[in-house]
Motif scaffolding. Structure first.
Motif, PDB file in Angstrom:
ATOM      1  N   ASP A  62       5.796  13.926  -6.111  1.00 26.45           N
ATOM      2  CA  ASP A  62       5.130  13.086  -5.031  1.00 26.45           C
ATOM      3  C   ASP A  62       5.456  11.602  -4.923  1.00 26.45           C
ATOM      4  O   ASP A  62       5.694  11.088  -3.903  1.00 26.45           O
ATOM      5  N   PHE A  63       5.749  11.159  -6.175  1.00 26.95           N
ATOM      6  CA  PHE A  63       6.348   9.822  -6.300  1.00 26.95           C
ATOM      7  C   PHE A  63       7.698   9.820  -5.713  1.00 26.95           C
ATOM      8  O   PHE A  63       8.070   8.748  -4.800  1.00 26.95           O
ATOM      9  N   LEU A  64       8.522  10.368  -6.189  1.00 31.02           N
ATOM     10  CA  LEU A  64      10.139  10.239  -5.671  1.00 31.02           C
ATOM     11  C   LEU A  64      10.349  10.607  -4.213  1.00 31.02           C
ATOM     12  O   LEU A  64      11.126  10.222  -3.601  1.00 31.02           O
ATOM     13  N   THR A  65       9.417  11.477  -3.562  1.00 30.99           N
ATOM     14  CA  THR A  65       9.543  11.933  -2.272  1.00 30.99           C
ATOM     15  C   THR A  65       8.518  11.206  -1.385  1.00 30.99           C
ATOM     16  O   THR A  65       8.262  11.451  -0.224  1.00 30.99           O
ATOM     17  N   ASN A  66       8.078   9.842  -1.802  1.00 35.58           N
ATOM     18  CA  ASN A  66       7.020   9.020  -1.188  1.00 35.58           C
ATOM     19  C   ASN A  66       7.843   9.081   0.268  1.00 35.58           C
ATOM     20  O   ASN A  66       8.833   8.381   0.469  1.00 35.58           O
ATOM     21  N   ASP A  67       6.880   9.231   1.246  1.00 32.74           N
ATOM     22  CA  ASP A  67       7.631   9.351   2.716  1.00 32.74           C
ATOM     23  C   ASP A  67       8.016   7.772   3.319  1.00 32.74           C
ATOM     24  O   ASP A  67       8.841   7.536   4.177  1.00 32.74           O
ATOM     25  N   LEU A  68       7.124   6.909   2.752  1.00 35.95           N
ATOM     26  CA  LEU A  68       7.171   5.420   3.115  1.00 35.95           C
ATOM     27  C   LEU A  68       8.242   4.560   2.288  1.00 35.95           C
ATOM     28  O   LEU A  68       9.098   3.738   2.794  1.00 35.95           O
ATOM     29  N   GLU A 126       0.752  -1.115  -0.042  1.00 33.80           N
ATOM     30  CA  GLU A 126       0.150   0.015   0.100  1.00 33.80           C
ATOM     31  C   GLU A 126       0.883   1.249  -0.174  1.00 33.80           C
ATOM     32  O   GLU A 126       2.207   1.199   0.466  1.00 33.80           O
ATOM     33  N   LEU A 127       0.370   2.170  -0.639  1.00 36.89           N
ATOM     34  CA  LEU A 127       0.967   3.895  -0.636  1.00 36.89           C
ATOM     35  C   LEU A 127       2.199   3.457  -1.344  1.00 36.89           C
ATOM     36  O   LEU A 127       3.230   4.394  -1.038  1.00 36.89           O
ATOM     37  N   PHE A 128       2.313   2.624  -2.443  1.00 35.29           N
ATOM     38  CA  PHE A 128       3.675   2.239  -3.049  1.00 35.29           C
ATOM     39  C   PHE A 128       3.993   3.573  -3.983  1.00 35.29           C
ATOM     40  O   PHE A 128       5.090   3.945  -4.039  1.00 35.29           O
ATOM     41  N   PHE A 129       3.030   4.076  -4.718  1.00 29.80           N
ATOM     42  CA  PHE A 129       3.032   5.147  -5.567  1.00 29.80           C
ATOM     43  C   PHE A 129       2.877   6.573  -4.871  1.00 29.80           C
ATOM     44  O   PHE A 129       3.704   7.209  -4.953  1.00 29.80           O
ATOM     45  N   THR A 154       1.465   8.753  -1.049  1.00 32.45           N
ATOM     46  CA  THR A 154       0.999   8.616   0.305  1.00 32.45           C
ATOM     47  C   THR A 154      -0.240   9.253   0.344  1.00 32.45           C
ATOM     48  O   THR A 154      -0.701   9.981  -0.609  1.00 32.45           O
ATOM     49  N   PHE A 155      -1.026   9.358   1.299  1.00 31.08           N
ATOM     50  CA  PHE A 155      -2.299   9.919   1.872  1.00 31.08           C
ATOM     51  C   PHE A 155      -2.291  11.433   1.385  1.00 31.08           C
ATOM     52  O   PHE A 155      -3.076  12.014   1.020  1.00 31.08           O
ATOM     53  N   ASP A 156      -1.070  12.185   1.746  1.00 33.10           N
ATOM     54  CA  ASP A 156      -0.959  13.776   1.555  1.00 33.10           C
ATOM     55  C   ASP A 156      -0.833  13.986   0.245  1.00 33.10           C
ATOM     56  O   ASP A 156      -0.996  15.306  -0.068  1.00 33.10           O
ATOM     57  N   SER A 157      -0.652  13.187  -0.597  1.00 33.92           N
ATOM     58  CA  SER A 157      -0.586  13.515  -2.053  1.00 33.92           C
ATOM     59  C   SER A 157      -2.271  13.583  -2.821  1.00 33.92           C
ATOM     60  O   SER A 157      -2.808  12.818  -2.497  1.00 33.92           O
ATOM     61  N   PRO A 158      -2.468  14.646  -3.692  1.00 33.00           N
ATOM     62  CA  PRO A 158      -3.469  14.595  -4.151  1.00 33.00           C
ATOM     63  C   PRO A 158      -3.962  13.645  -5.271  1.00 33.00           C
ATOM     64  O   PRO A 158      -4.829  13.243  -5.858  1.00 33.00           O
ATOM     65  N   PHE A 159      -2.714  12.714  -5.579  1.00 30.04           N
ATOM     66  CA  PHE A 159      -3.045  11.666  -6.528  1.00 30.04           C
ATOM     67  C   PHE A 159      -3.188  10.302  -6.022  1.00 30.04           C
ATOM     68  O   PHE A 159      -3.372   9.444  -6.692  1.00 30.04           O
ATOM     69  N   TYR A 160      -3.261  10.226  -4.484  1.00 28.20           N
ATOM     70  CA  TYR A 160      -3.622   9.011  -3.866  1.00 28.20           C
ATOM     71  C   TYR A 160      -4.887   8.415  -4.302  1.00 28.20           C
ATOM     72  O   TYR A 160      -5.848   9.134  -4.436  1.00 28.20           O
ATOM     73  N   GLY A 161      -4.776   7.269  -4.450  1.00 25.30           N
ATOM     74  CA  GLY A 161      -6.251   6.258  -4.634  1.00 25.30           C
ATOM     75  C   GLY A 161      -6.920   6.524  -5.986  1.00 25.30           C
ATOM     76  O   GLY A 161      -7.905   6.057  -6.484  1.00 25.30           O
ATOM     77  N   LYS A 162      -6.115   7.189  -7.153  1.00 29.85           N
ATOM     78  CA  LYS A 162      -6.478   7.305  -8.589  1.00 29.85           C
ATOM     79  C   LYS A 162      -6.284   6.130  -9.117  1.00 29.85           C
ATOM     80  O   LYS A 162      -5.139   5.486  -9.138  1.00 29.85           O
ATOM     81  N   SER A 163      -7.112   5.893 -10.206  1.00 30.48           N
ATOM     82  CA  SER A 163      -6.799   4.563 -11.128  1.00 30.48           C
ATOM     83  C   SER A 163      -5.395   5.182 -12.186  1.00 30.48           C
ATOM     84  O   SER A 163      -5.319   6.238 -12.384  1.00 30.48           O
ATOM     85  N   ILE A 164      -5.156   4.063 -12.937  1.00 30.84           N
ATOM     86  CA  ILE A 164      -4.025   4.283 -13.888  1.00 30.84           C
ATOM     87  C   ILE A 164      -4.667   5.391 -14.918  1.00 30.84           C
ATOM     88  O   ILE A 164      -4.107   6.292 -15.537  1.00 30.84           O
ATOM     89  N   GLY A 165      -6.132   5.077 -15.551  1.00 33.22           N
ATOM     90  CA  GLY A 165      -6.660   5.860 -16.489  1.00 33.22           C
ATOM     91  C   GLY A 165      -6.740   7.148 -15.902  1.00 33.22           C
ATOM     92  O   GLY A 165      -6.533   8.129 -16.619  1.00 33.22           O
TER      93      GLY A 165
END
Lengths: 295, 432
Positions: free
Chosen positions: B222-228, B181-184, B186-197
């Motif tokens: 957001d991807f490169l600075t992913n906290d986890l 989870e949260l691989f791409f 994290t929760f604080d990113s506006p892009f969290y939970g979006k599908s590939i499309g």
């Protein structure tokens, strides 16, 4: 004829009135390309070096004079306590034997597994030809992982000791030797195998009596070479993980001053062992592949 | 007609071979048996921590969500991996006042309340824990099965639905889900939970989420600075490892080339310098990579440059030997031809020798680059640089096995890509 040789399209033709000039121009162009590539390559190396240096704790130029400091510190203390060194060397012989045992056992086990995998993935000998790609990819995967990485994971599960090291080196050895073994057995003559098959020999018998005698010298030579590599690997594994002479070396190094005579003793026996093994395996390998000279 | 001595020699050598064929396996097995005893195989089998192996394997393909209650403050938090930064409210956790209900699925129900906690296991019964005066009191159907571990200070329950741990200070329920989870994002990113499309649309033509920068830029940031997962640092570490291998191998080749001319018998007519150069190369090779690394770390400190220098040292010795052997095997006729034009030694080397050996040397160098990408991981672990350092740190903390899995996959991918690439170039070089 000329049109055919230079293509149907009319266009620029090389000026053949002065072949010497045309040739020299071509050579010059080639050399300029070569020089530009070389300069670019050296610039790439230099940039890479600067990046690596910027991420390093100390830089190259200030470290260079220090290069001799550590060896001389170690050697001078070793020399001052030179009376201790032979005794310490004797003291570390058991861990050296452990390191050698790790290398030998993992080479043997890896060799046995590699032989099996090689036979399963050699064209013409494999009992299941359709599965050849599967076995080859398996060997590739086994080879891809550095042994230290496997060892560290195994130490977590199995606890310390030589077993994780053996398993780790064995996995890597299986992949590396499997490839070499199967290349050697691909060049084996299939006629003895056919002869054995005509007498009703089973697969195992055909391999044991028809292929093994042909490939044994090559295989043994690869096995010896791998043993050389594995001795070094098992020393490094000891240093990163635990067990054997590598672990002793790490303890002595971390202690620092006061134990440098131990460091010298370990370096000496490790160096001597590696040289002896390299030399004897070199000699054995030439004997194996070029044949023993009689008389 | 048949020579009697020939018969006896032949049958004698057959006899010998038969004995040898029997003796070699026996010796090997005897040795392996000795090794098994001296390595204490049985002891290791007994000491092996299978629960560690289970943790490790579970982390490889799944992640956990912990629902933790602080028993002093009564505060409840649900978070991925139990990390405050990844707190969220899953729909299977319901809180009403001081009572928290956690549905682990399949009828497994955990309830935290003011007195303590209860865990209803289907097919077994209710495990109830209260802590009246600091000591834990366990009430569960007797006899206790082995998946419940209980003492005065800690009660642990492990079922297929999850894990439940009650200590004096806190009570924790862990539920496992497949995937990372949260691989791409994290929760604080506006892009969290979006599908590939949706993400493709956002990156290519949708309106900017953050007006100050294009979406693809924000996404990669957001991807490169992913906290986890720290993708940026990990990618940089992979680059550092490759850099070590690249610098070490190719600088070693550049240094070894002139040295190998001094060590080749057909290039260096005088015995003494040739002999000296060969011994120097032998010494460099014989003094193992480990020892070089240790000496270099003392001088240059930890980091990727030290790793590159360690590879450089060992490979210079190796290349010196291989190159000089290649030089000794060249065709002398081309050198003769160049010599007949009145060329000096350097010109002969440049135009007579180098064109012959360069493809072989390059192929050898590339092959070593391939194997050095593997060793750079190991050397990185010793000198403290690159992916090797990250990996050993992750293993030594014995906590973040999903990171270990991630690094392992990246290392394998790196090795495979480099193998493929160098194989491609080598085939091109050999074909010309």
């Amino acid at each position: 004829m000329v049109d055919v040789a230079f293509g149907p399209e009319p266009g620029k033709r090389p000026d053949l009135s002065d072949p010497r000039h045309a040739y020299l121009q071509m050579v010059r162009l080639k050399r300029i390309y070569g020089a530009v590539l070389l300069v670019l390559f050296i610039m790439l190396l230099a940039t890479g070096f600067r990046v690596a240096q910027s991420r390093n704790a100390g830089d190259f130029l200030s470290g260079l004079p220090m290069l001799g400091a550590f060896p001389s510190e170690v050697l001078s203390e070793g020399w001052a306590n030179r009376a201790n060194v032979p005794g310490l060397a004797l003291h570390f012989i058991p861990s050296l034997i452990e390191t050698l045992n790790i290398a030998a056992v993992s080479t043997l086990l890896g060799g046995l597994l590699a032989a099996l995998l090689a036979m399963l993935s050699t064209r013409g000998l494999a009992p299941f030809p359709r599965l050849i790609p599967l076995f080859r990819r398996t060997m590739d995967a086994l080879r891809a992982l550095p042994d230290v990485v496997i060892a560290l994971v195994l130490i977590y599960v199995l606890g310390g000791g030589p077993i994780p090291a053996v398993m780790a080196i064995c996995i890597h050895t299986t992949g590396a030797l499997g490839k070499l073994f199967s290349e050697a057995s691909e060049n084996a003559d299939l006629k003895p195998v056919e002869g054995l098959a005509s007498t009703g020999a089973r697969w195992g018998q055909r391999i044991w009596l028809g292929v093994l005698p042909q490939v044994a010298p090559n295989w043994a030579s690869y096995l010896l070479m791998r043993f050389e590599i594995n001795v070094r690997a098992s020393a490094i594994l000891g240093f990163v993980g635990q067990g054997g002479i590598g672990a002793d070396l790490k303890v002595a190094m971390q202690w620092g001053q006061g134990k440098y005579d131990e460091v010298v003793a370990i370096f000496l026996i490790l160096f001597a062992t590696i040289v002896v093994i390299d030399r004897s395996s070199d000699w054995l390998r030439t004997r194996l592949t070029k044949g023993a000279h009689h008389g | 007609m048949v020579d009697a001595t020939l018969i006896s020699t032949v049958s004698g050598s057959f006899q010998r071979r038969k004995w040898l064929a029997l003796a070699i396996p026996v010796v090997i097995f005897a040795y392996l048996f000795y090794a098994a005893v001296s390595f204490d195989v049985l002891g290791v089998a007994a000491r092996a921590r299978m629960d560690n192996a289970q943790n490790l394997l579970a982390d490889f393909w799944s992640y956990k969500v912990s629902v933790v209650r602080d028993n002093r403050s009564g505060k409840v938090m649900s978070a991925i991996d139990g990390d405050v930064r990844n707190a969220f409210s899953p729909d299977w956790v319901k809180t009403a006042g001081r009572v928290t209900q956690i549905d682990l699925g399949g009828g497994n129900l955990v309830t935290y309340d003011a007195q303590g906690a209860r865990y209803v296991v289907p097919g077994y019964g209710t495990i109830s824990i209260t802590a009246p005066d600091g000591k834990l009191v366990l009430d569960a159907p007797q006899p206790l099965p082995d998946w419940i571990s209980a003492s005065d200070t800690r009660v642990g329950v492990t079922t297929s639905a999850g894990r439940f741990i009650y200590t004096k200070s806190k009570v924790e329920t862990q539920r496992f889900f497949a995937g990372w989870e949260l691989f791409f994002f994290t929760f604080d990113s506006p892009f969290y939970g979006k599908s590939i499309g949706q993400l493709t649309a956002l990156a290519l033509w949708d309106a900017r989420v953050d007006p100050s920068q294009p979406n693809w830029e924000a996404m990669s940031h957001d991807f490169l600075t992913n906290d986890l997962w720290h993708h940026g640092d990990v990618l940089w570490a992979i680059f550092e490892t490759l850099l070590m291998a690249f610098l070490g191998t190719f600088c070693a080749a550049l240094i070894a080339l002139p040295l190998s001319f001094l060590a080749a018998s057909n290039m260096m007519p005088w015995r003494l310098p040739r002999f000296a150069m060969r011994r120097v190369l032998d010494f460099i090779r014989g003094l193992d990579a480990l020892i070089w690394t240790l000496i270099l770390v003392r001088a240059f400190g930890p980091g990727p440059m030290t790793g590159a220098l360690a590879i450089l040292m060992t490979d210079t010795g190796l290349f010196g030997k291989i190159f000089s052997e290649a030089l000794e095997n060249i065709d002398e006729k081309q050198v003769e031809g160049i010599r007949s034009t009145g060329a000096n030694a350097i010109q002969r080397a440049r135009f007579g020798v180098l064109p012959q050996v360069l493809p072989i040397l390059m192929s050898q160098v590339l092959y070593n680059f391939e194997s050095n990408t593997r060793s750079a991981t190991v050397i990185g672990a010793i000198v403290g640089g690159g992916i090797g350092l990250l990996l050993t740190q992750a293993i030594q903390t014995q906590k973040d096995w999903e990171d270990v899995a991630y690094y392992l996959i990246l290392i394998i991918a790196m090795v495979v890509v480099i193998d493929w690439l160098s194989g491609l170039i080598r085939r091109k070089l050999i074909k010309g």
